[in-house]
Design a protein around this motif. Sequence first.
Motif, PDB file in Angstrom:
ATOM      1  N   UNK A  59       0.839  -1.218   0.000  1.00 14.94           N
ATOM      2  CA  UNK A  59       0.000   0.000   0.000  1.00 14.94           C
ATOM      3  C   UNK A  59       0.866   1.257   0.000  1.00 14.94           C
ATOM      4  N   UNK A  60       1.946   1.243   0.751  1.00 18.19           N
ATOM      5  CA  UNK A  60       2.862   2.388   0.754  1.00 18.19           C
ATOM      6  C   UNK A  60       3.475   2.572  -0.626  1.00 18.19           C
ATOM      7  N   UNK A  61       3.904   1.482  -1.236  1.00 19.69           N
ATOM      8  CA  UNK A  61       4.483   1.563  -2.578  1.00 19.69           C
ATOM      9  C   UNK A  61       3.453   2.062  -3.580  1.00 19.69           C
ATOM     10  N   UNK A  62       2.231   1.551  -3.493  1.00 18.63           N
ATOM     11  CA  UNK A  62       1.157   2.010  -4.396  1.00 18.63           C
ATOM     12  C   UNK A  62       0.929   3.515  -4.223  1.00 18.63           C
ATOM     13  N   UNK A 114      22.025 -23.737 -14.167  1.00 22.99           N
ATOM     14  CA  UNK A 114      22.118 -25.151 -13.801  1.00 22.99           C
ATOM     15  C   UNK A 114      20.989 -25.612 -12.888  1.00 22.99           C
ATOM     16  N   UNK A 115      20.314 -24.671 -12.239  1.00 26.41           N
ATOM     17  CA  UNK A 115      19.206 -25.024 -11.359  1.00 26.41           C
ATOM     18  C   UNK A 115      17.847 -24.690 -11.950  1.00 26.41           C
ATOM     19  N   UNK A 116      17.818 -23.821 -12.956  1.00 26.87           N
ATOM     20  CA  UNK A 116      16.558 -23.422 -13.575  1.00 26.87           C
ATOM     21  C   UNK A 116      15.689 -22.536 -12.697  1.00 26.87           C
ATOM     22  N   UNK A 117      16.307 -21.855 -11.723  1.00 29.18           N
ATOM     23  CA  UNK A 117      15.586 -20.934 -10.849  1.00 29.18           C
ATOM     24  C   UNK A 117      16.283 -19.576 -10.858  1.00 29.18           C
ATOM     25  N   UNK A 118      15.569 -18.577 -10.358  1.00 30.18           N
ATOM     26  CA  UNK A 118      16.119 -17.222 -10.323  1.00 30.18           C
ATOM     27  C   UNK A 118      16.796 -16.932  -8.990  1.00 30.18           C
ATOM     28  N   UNK A 119      17.811 -16.082  -9.046  1.00 30.50           N
ATOM     29  CA  UNK A 119      18.389 -15.506  -7.833  1.00 30.50           C
ATOM     30  C   UNK A 119      17.353 -14.581  -7.199  1.00 30.50           C
ATOM     31  N   UNK A 120      17.623 -14.163  -5.976  1.00 30.41           N
ATOM     32  CA  UNK A 120      16.789 -13.162  -5.311  1.00 30.41           C
ATOM     33  C   UNK A 120      17.204 -11.794  -5.833  1.00 30.41           C
ATOM     34  N   UNK A 121      16.513 -11.318  -6.857  1.00 31.83           N
ATOM     35  CA  UNK A 121      16.844 -10.037  -7.465  1.00 31.83           C
ATOM     36  C   UNK A 121      15.713  -9.045  -7.326  1.00 31.83           C
ATOM     37  N   UNK A 122      16.049  -7.811  -6.982  1.00 31.17           N
ATOM     38  CA  UNK A 122      15.067  -6.735  -6.872  1.00 31.17           C
ATOM     39  C   UNK A 122      15.483  -5.604  -7.789  1.00 31.17           C
ATOM     40  N   UNK A 123      14.552  -5.149  -8.617  1.00 26.81           N
ATOM     41  CA  UNK A 123      14.821  -4.115  -9.604  1.00 26.81           C
ATOM     42  C   UNK A 123      13.798  -2.997  -9.461  1.00 26.81           C
ATOM     43  N   UNK A 124      14.268  -1.757  -9.403  1.00 27.38           N
ATOM     44  CA  UNK A 124      13.387  -0.595  -9.446  1.00 27.38           C
ATOM     45  C   UNK A 124      13.483  -0.028 -10.850  1.00 27.38           C
ATOM     46  N   UNK A 125      12.327   0.139 -11.481  1.00 30.89           N
ATOM     47  CA  UNK A 125      12.260   0.570 -12.877  1.00 30.89           C
ATOM     48  C   UNK A 125      11.466   1.869 -12.950  1.00 30.89           C
ATOM     49  N   UNK A 126      12.007   2.855 -13.668  1.00 33.79           N
ATOM     50  CA  UNK A 126      11.340   4.157 -13.759  1.00 33.79           C
ATOM     51  C   UNK A 126      10.228   4.123 -14.810  1.00 33.79           C
ATOM     52  N   UNK A 142      17.305 -13.412   2.857  1.00 28.67           N
ATOM     53  CA  UNK A 142      16.059 -12.727   2.541  1.00 28.67           C
ATOM     54  C   UNK A 142      16.233 -11.219   2.500  1.00 28.67           C
ATOM     55  N   UNK A 143      15.332 -10.571   1.790  1.00 33.07           N
ATOM     56  CA  UNK A 143      15.367  -9.114   1.635  1.00 33.07           C
ATOM     57  C   UNK A 143      14.387  -8.430   2.579  1.00 33.07           C
ATOM     58  N   UNK A 144      14.604  -7.147   2.789  1.00 29.17           N
ATOM     59  CA  UNK A 144      13.750  -6.309   3.628  1.00 29.17           C
ATOM     60  C   UNK A 144      13.042  -5.311   2.719  1.00 29.17           C
ATOM     61  N   UNK A 145      11.749  -5.493   2.500  1.00 29.35           N
ATOM     62  CA  UNK A 145      10.997  -4.650   1.570  1.00 29.35           C
ATOM     63  C   UNK A 145      10.890  -3.201   2.038  1.00 29.35           C
ATOM     64  N   UNK A 146      11.054  -2.938   3.320  1.00 33.47           N
ATOM     65  CA  UNK A 146      10.940  -1.552   3.786  1.00 33.47           C
ATOM     66  C   UNK A 146      12.025  -0.666   3.188  1.00 33.47           C
ATOM     67  N   UNK A 147      13.153  -1.251   2.813  1.00 34.02           N
ATOM     68  CA  UNK A 147      14.222  -0.447   2.205  1.00 34.02           C
ATOM     69  C   UNK A 147      13.831   0.049   0.821  1.00 34.02           C
ATOM     70  N   UNK A 148      12.881  -0.631   0.186  1.00 35.09           N
ATOM     71  CA  UNK A 148      12.427  -0.193  -1.145  1.00 35.09           C
ATOM     72  C   UNK A 148      11.772   1.180  -1.100  1.00 35.09           C
ATOM     73  N   UNK A 149      11.068   1.464  -0.037  1.00 34.40           N
ATOM     74  CA  UNK A 149      10.341   2.732   0.062  1.00 34.40           C
ATOM     75  C   UNK A 149      11.324   3.900  -0.038  1.00 34.40           C
ATOM     76  N   UNK A 150      12.397   3.861   0.756  1.00 30.55           N
ATOM     77  CA  UNK A 150      13.377   4.951   0.713  1.00 30.55           C
ATOM     78  C   UNK A 150      14.101   5.006  -0.630  1.00 30.55           C
ATOM     79  N   UNK A 151      14.418   3.842  -1.194  1.00 34.39           N
ATOM     80  CA  UNK A 151      15.094   3.830  -2.497  1.00 34.39           C
ATOM     81  C   UNK A 151      14.210   4.432  -3.583  1.00 34.39           C
ATOM     82  N   UNK A 152      12.931   4.111  -3.550  1.00 27.41           N
ATOM     83  CA  UNK A 152      12.001   4.663  -4.563  1.00 27.41           C
ATOM     84  C   UNK A 152      11.866   6.167  -4.375  1.00 27.41           C
ATOM     85  N   UNK A 153      11.719   6.606  -3.130  1.00 23.76           N
ATOM     86  CA  UNK A 153      11.612   8.047  -2.885  1.00 23.76           C
ATOM     87  C   UNK A 153      12.859   8.775  -3.386  1.00 23.76           C
ATOM     88  N   UNK A 154      14.027   8.185  -3.163  1.00 22.98           N
ATOM     89  CA  UNK A 154      15.268   8.800  -3.649  1.00 22.98           C
ATOM     90  C   UNK A 154      15.307   8.818  -5.180  1.00 22.98           C
TER      91      UNK A 154
END
Length: 187
Positions: A59-62, A114-126, A142-154
Amino acid sequence: MSLVGKEVKPFKAQAYHNGEFIEVTEENLKGQWSVVCFYPADFTFVCPTELEDLQNEYETLKSLGVEVYSVSTDTHFTHKAWHDTSETIGKITYPMIGDPSHVISRNFDVLIEEEGVADRGTFIIDPDGIIQTVEINAGGIGRDASTLVDKIKAAQYVRNNPGEVCPAKWKEGGETLKPSLDLVGKI
């Protein structure tokens, strides 16, 4: 080679979203800010904790004009089954993209071949479809989604204020920098 500053490559995939199957393409990632969050697999251990954490920030991201997409190499059918059987995943209201062809995972350079799976990747796209940030974690971290809020604001601040940059630990309303010859060696 870094994907920062690169445009999202074309793809077409099926996703599970709010009780429906929908088609998602790279065009869905344009015209707004987007977060694309790759994870290894459904019905696993760290992944549901991350996806729930992302839902807790949704909701914050939205409110910042951001759409969130999770992606794994599972199918959209598997996403539905996981959503229907897991109390944690059942809370998710953002699109869950299936990438069984590995096209999207390869496009974002997160596929563990070799495993057919994805790494834990997070991408911010403009809104132009340009990748602004990339974060890739090892499978057990594991990642912390709260850090995304500040990164997006920046990222939004920098986009809306050419000539200014956000220093480390920048928070909305905090001081920014205007790179110039006068700042060299003074920070």
